[in-house]
Motif scaffolding. Structure first.
Motif, PDB file in Angstrom:
ATOM      1  N   SER A 291       0.833  -1.205   0.000  1.00 35.41           N
ATOM      2  CA  SER A 291       0.000   0.000   0.000  1.00 35.41           C
ATOM      3  C   SER A 291       0.868   1.256   0.000  1.00 35.41           C
ATOM      4  CB  SER A 291      -0.914  -0.012   1.226  1.00 35.41           C
ATOM      5  OG  SER A 291      -1.652   1.186   1.308  1.00 35.41           O
ATOM      6  N   ALA A 292       1.961   1.240   0.799  1.00 36.11           N
ATOM      7  CA  ALA A 292       2.856   2.398   0.862  1.00 36.11           C
ATOM      8  C   ALA A 292       3.549   2.626  -0.479  1.00 36.11           C
ATOM      9  CB  ALA A 292       3.891   2.174   1.964  1.00 36.11           C
ATOM     10  N   GLU A 293       3.968   1.533  -1.112  1.00 34.09           N
ATOM     11  CA  GLU A 293       4.637   1.658  -2.408  1.00 34.09           C
ATOM     12  C   GLU A 293       3.697   2.241  -3.457  1.00 34.09           C
ATOM     13  OE1 GLU A 293       7.138  -1.096  -5.615  1.00 34.09           O
ATOM     14  OE2 GLU A 293       6.101  -2.030  -3.910  1.00 34.09           O
ATOM     15  N   LYS A 294       2.456   1.835  -3.417  1.00 33.91           N
ATOM     16  CA  LYS A 294       1.477   2.341  -4.384  1.00 33.91           C
ATOM     17  C   LYS A 294       1.233   3.833  -4.184  1.00 33.91           C
ATOM     18  CE  LYS A 294      -3.175   1.410  -6.189  1.00 33.91           C
ATOM     19  NZ  LYS A 294      -4.375   0.562  -6.060  1.00 33.91           N
ATOM     20  N   LYS A 295       1.132   4.266  -2.917  1.00 33.62           N
ATOM     21  CA  LYS A 295       0.879   5.675  -2.626  1.00 33.62           C
ATOM     22  C   LYS A 295       2.038   6.562  -3.068  1.00 33.62           C
ATOM     23  CE  LYS A 295      -2.165   4.877   1.355  1.00 33.62           C
ATOM     24  NZ  LYS A 295      -2.304   5.041   2.836  1.00 33.62           N
ATOM     25  N   CYS A 296       3.254   6.005  -3.029  1.00 32.42           N
ATOM     26  CA  CYS A 296       4.440   6.810  -3.332  1.00 32.42           C
ATOM     27  C   CYS A 296       4.983   6.552  -4.738  1.00 32.42           C
ATOM     28  CB  CYS A 296       5.532   6.522  -2.308  1.00 32.42           C
ATOM     29  SG  CYS A 296       5.061   6.837  -0.594  1.00 32.42           S
ATOM     30  N   SER A 297       4.250   5.847  -5.564  1.00 33.58           N
ATOM     31  CA  SER A 297       4.767   5.409  -6.859  1.00 33.58           C
ATOM     32  C   SER A 297       5.085   6.552  -7.802  1.00 33.58           C
ATOM     33  CB  SER A 297       3.772   4.445  -7.522  1.00 33.58           C
ATOM     34  OG  SER A 297       2.524   5.095  -7.732  1.00 33.58           O
ATOM     35  N   GLU A 298       4.473   7.712  -7.614  1.00 30.70           N
ATOM     36  CA  GLU A 298       4.686   8.839  -8.524  1.00 30.70           C
ATOM     37  C   GLU A 298       5.528   9.943  -7.906  1.00 30.70           C
ATOM     38  OE1 GLU A 298       3.830   8.741 -11.657  1.00 30.70           O
ATOM     39  OE2 GLU A 298       3.000   6.746 -11.323  1.00 30.70           O
ATOM     40  N   PHE A 299       6.156   9.672  -6.776  1.00 32.08           N
ATOM     41  CA  PHE A 299       6.966  10.707  -6.130  1.00 32.08           C
ATOM     42  C   PHE A 299       8.281  10.876  -6.898  1.00 32.08           C
ATOM     43  CE2 PHE A 299       5.020  10.274  -1.599  1.00 32.08           C
ATOM     44  CZ  PHE A 299       3.808  10.740  -2.111  1.00 32.08           C
ATOM     45  N   ASN A 300       8.552  12.088  -7.331  1.00 29.08           N
ATOM     46  CA  ASN A 300       9.690  12.344  -8.205  1.00 29.08           C
ATOM     47  C   ASN A 300      11.031  12.058  -7.525  1.00 29.08           C
ATOM     48  OD1 ASN A 300       8.064  13.160 -10.376  1.00 29.08           O
ATOM     49  ND2 ASN A 300       7.960  15.268  -9.612  1.00 29.08           N
ATOM     50  N   PHE A 301      11.177  12.399  -6.230  1.00 29.80           N
ATOM     51  CA  PHE A 301      12.469  12.234  -5.590  1.00 29.80           C
ATOM     52  C   PHE A 301      12.827  10.744  -5.439  1.00 29.80           C
ATOM     53  CE2 PHE A 301       9.678  11.932  -1.935  1.00 29.80           C
ATOM     54  CZ  PHE A 301      10.315  11.042  -1.074  1.00 29.80           C
ATOM     55  N   ILE A 302      11.819   9.872  -5.357  1.00 29.99           N
ATOM     56  CA  ILE A 302      12.096   8.434  -5.271  1.00 29.99           C
ATOM     57  C   ILE A 302      12.489   7.902  -6.646  1.00 29.99           C
ATOM     58  CG2 ILE A 302      11.169   6.175  -4.677  1.00 29.99           C
ATOM     59  CD1 ILE A 302       9.330   7.502  -2.685  1.00 29.99           C
ATOM     60  N   LYS A 303      11.803   8.345  -7.677  1.00 32.18           N
ATOM     61  CA  LYS A 303      12.165   7.933  -9.037  1.00 32.18           C
ATOM     62  C   LYS A 303      13.590   8.381  -9.385  1.00 32.18           C
ATOM     63  CE  LYS A 303       7.527   7.992 -11.136  1.00 32.18           C
ATOM     64  NZ  LYS A 303       6.709   8.638 -12.192  1.00 32.18           N
ATOM     65  N   THR A 304      13.896   9.626  -9.031  1.00 29.72           N
ATOM     66  CA  THR A 304      15.237  10.160  -9.313  1.00 29.72           C
ATOM     67  C   THR A 304      16.297   9.379  -8.535  1.00 29.72           C
ATOM     68  OG1 THR A 304      14.301  12.364  -9.674  1.00 29.72           O
ATOM     69  CG2 THR A 304      16.674  12.227  -9.255  1.00 29.72           C
ATOM     70  N   GLY A 305      15.979   9.055  -7.277  1.00 32.67           N
ATOM     71  CA  GLY A 305      16.919   8.307  -6.453  1.00 32.67           C
ATOM     72  C   GLY A 305      17.184   6.919  -7.005  1.00 32.67           C
ATOM     73  N   TYR A 306      16.144   6.237  -7.472  1.00 27.71           N
ATOM     74  CA  TYR A 306      16.321   4.894  -8.034  1.00 27.71           C
ATOM     75  C   TYR A 306      17.135   4.953  -9.332  1.00 27.71           C
ATOM     76  CZ  TYR A 306      15.248   0.359 -10.118  1.00 27.71           C
ATOM     77  OH  TYR A 306      15.360  -0.883 -10.697  1.00 27.71           O
ATOM     78  N   LYS A 307      16.884   5.987 -10.137  1.00 28.45           N
ATOM     79  CA  LYS A 307      17.649   6.151 -11.373  1.00 28.45           C
ATOM     80  C   LYS A 307      19.131   6.361 -11.055  1.00 28.45           C
ATOM     81  CE  LYS A 307      18.029   9.043 -15.499  1.00 28.45           C
ATOM     82  NZ  LYS A 307      17.495  10.227 -16.229  1.00 28.45           N
ATOM     83  N   LYS A 308      19.410   7.179 -10.037  1.00 26.48           N
ATOM     84  CA  LYS A 308      20.804   7.425  -9.643  1.00 26.48           C
ATOM     85  C   LYS A 308      21.448   6.144  -9.120  1.00 26.48           C
ATOM     86  CE  LYS A 308      21.603  10.086  -6.031  1.00 26.48           C
ATOM     87  NZ  LYS A 308      21.826  11.288  -5.178  1.00 26.48           N
TER      88      LYS A 308
END
Length: 551
Positions: free
Chosen positions: A134-151
């Motif tokens: 549920s937490a992952e779904k709520k945060c799936s569109e957060f830009n700072f997490i996407k950027t962090g995973y890309k880095k």
């Protein structure tokens, strides 16, 4: 106004990297004083930012002469990690913040605030898998997490590439040749802790440490240590990050003739790192001798086996380590932390034969710390007295005697003339029949020690040879002090190479201790008699004074 360099150096000695950089901008004098502490420690790891800084410093005609310590930051990024893996690590990482009172931390960024609130709810649910999804779904569109995973993935792919094509080892080797003042190497898989937030709304605090660590934000998932490392995903000790990191730096030092004086490994390397029966270790063994034979200080920890939890005999061979120790005759400080396998207070550990060569000696060793080793009584005496003749400081943690008793060892250590003796961190000093020296003084249920017993034991070992009135802590009440010599039970009968022990007449020493204790008892009784007489005289005078007042 001219300020002496000594005052400037004293002023800046405890400054952070950022403050040292600012100090260099004051003037030329401050810049020349700040440059050495600023570049005294250099970092290296198979990551672009650290490798770039390493190359820049080692190629600089002046800065490379400032480097005295090299820190190999052996953290890693797993190429196989999914977005869910990254999110889960980040979620665990912010636990300390989310356990704080609500409103303690915040950010102008609404996505960060929402993430911290989701993390708080997840941790309050005791890490329930349903709540994680549920937490992952709520945060799936957060830009700072996407950027962090890309880095994260960029670092992972770069790390994999530069290790596979040997680019990292080439840069490390070229740099080592230019570091003419290098004397210390530190190897660690720990990510430096983050600094304290300056305000409640500050979630942008940074870390100390390497350039890579300082570039890592609070909301970037931290790299993996040796137990989680990318090579460790294969499940084999010989591919574990700890094994590879140790031999990477060892071979690089050897091939470039860098004879360092201090090696500190903060975290534990796999025990197979020193098993010379494996081809991977055997081929590197001579490099270890060439790189570390001139060491004066060594801190080494060895871990449980990795990837083989069902291995029935994990503590059977460390021949490579014995070879290294044999060559390290200049050691002055040795800290050795060995693994222990505990189950209901029974534990397996390496034996002395696995670790220390019998015919080696460390004549300059002053400080020795050892954890979790099984050893025979005579072997222990030979090790501490003959092989380490100038030992001054001894610290023991979890040692198992294969024969004899700890009472005899404690009595013998009195003749070692140590400056300090420490067993405060030990919860177990056992011997062959399963009893513990510390058993009567340790409440296992509450993990509570009798600190007074520890202090008396350590005081007896250090001062017992000078103060014969000190009693062995294991003597029964009323038992003569000189009876402590009975604990020796022939422990020095085979004291080969211990000349000052061989010259001792223990029967005469026993008589001398008895005479000293008798004399002290006599003096004590006389002093008590004088005090009693003085007290009686004082009471009599007070009685007469009271009679005079009555009359």
């Amino acid at each position: 106004m001219h300020v002496p360099n000594e005052i400037i150096l004293y002023t800046i000695q405890d400054l952070s990297k950022a403050d040292l950089k600012a100090a260099r901008l004051v003037n030329k004098q401050w810049s020349s004083c700040a440059v050495e502490p600023l570049f005294e420690t250099l970092y290296i790891s198979p990551h672009k930012i650290n490798m770039d800084v390493f190359q820049s410093v080692t190629q600089h005609p002046a800065l490379r002469h400032c480097v005295m310590q090299l820190r190999y930051e052996s953290v890693g990024f797993a190429t196989k990690w999914t977005y869910s893996d990254y999110f889960g690590r980040l979620l665990d990482q912010v636990a300390e913040v989310t356990y704080a009172p609500e409103g303690s931390f915040g950010s102008p960024d609404t996505q960060i605030n929402s993430f911290l609130e989701v993390a708080r709810c997840y941790h309050k649910s005791n890490f329930d898998p349903y709540n994680f999804r549920s937490a992952e779904k709520k945060c799936s569109e957060f830009n700072f997490i996407k950027t962090g995973y890309k880095k994260w993935m960029e670092h992972a792919l770069y790390e994999q590439k530069c290790m596979e094509n040997n680019q990292f080892l080439q840069i490390l080797g070229l740099g080592l040749r230019r570091l003419d003042r290098l004397s210390t190497v530190r190897l660690s898989d720990r990510w430096p802790p983050i600094g304290e937030p300056k305000t409640n709304a500050d979630v942008s605090v940074r870390r100390e440490g390497s350039p890579l660590a300082r570039s890592w934000g609070f909301l970037d998932a931290t790299p993996l240590d040796w137990s989680w490392g990318p090579a460790g995903d294969l499940g084999f000790d010989l591919c574990s990050p700890g094994f590879l990191a140790f031999w990477n730096i060892t071979v690089a030092l050897s091939e470039n003739d860098k004879r360092i004086r201090s090696l500190k490994i903060r975290d534990a390397v796999p025990h197979l790192t020193f098993d010379s029966r494996s081809i991977a270790t055997g081929e590197r063994q001579l490099h270890g001798v060439n790189a570390f034979a001139w060491l004066k200080e060594l801190r080494l920890a060895i871990s449980f086996w990795v990837g083989h939890p069902s291995n029935p005999t994990p503590y059977d061979n460390l021949s490579g380590l014995k070879t290294l120790f044999y060559s390290m005759c200049d050691l002055e400080v040795l800290e050795l932390y060995l693994p222990r396998d505990k189950d209901d207070w029974e534990f397996r550990c390496f034996t002395q034969e696995n670790i220390f060569p019998k015919d080696a000696a460390w004549p300059q060793l002053r400080q020795f710390t050892v954890q979790a080793i099984a050893i025979r009584r005579q072997q222990l005496i030979h090790l501490l007295f003959a092989q380490m003749p100038n030992l001054q400081h001894l610290k023991i943690d979890d040692m198992h005697l294969l024969d004899g008793t700890w009472e005899s060892v404690i009595e013998a250590l009195k003749f070692r003339r140590l400056s300090s003796f420490d067993i405060k961190s030990s919860y177990r000093l056992s011997y062959d029949d399963g009893q513990d020296l510390l058993a009567p003084f340790f409440d296992r249920l509450n993990w509570d020690f009798d600190e007074d017993y520890f202090e008396r034991l350590e005081k007896y070992v250090v001062h017992g040879i000078h103060d014969w009135t000190l009693r062995h802590p294991s003597l029964e009440e009323g038992q003569p002090t000189q009876d402590s010599l009975n604990f020796l039970d022939g422990i020095f009968d085979q004291a080969d190479g211990i000349e000052y022990i061989a010259d001792i007449d223990f029967a005469d020493l026993k008589r001398q201790i008895a005479d000293v204790c008798a004399e002290e008892n006599c003096e004590r009784e006389m002093a008590e008699g004088r005090r009693a007489a003085l007290l009686m005289s004082t009471n009599r005078a007070a009685f007469h004074d009271s009679d005079d007042e009555t009359l």
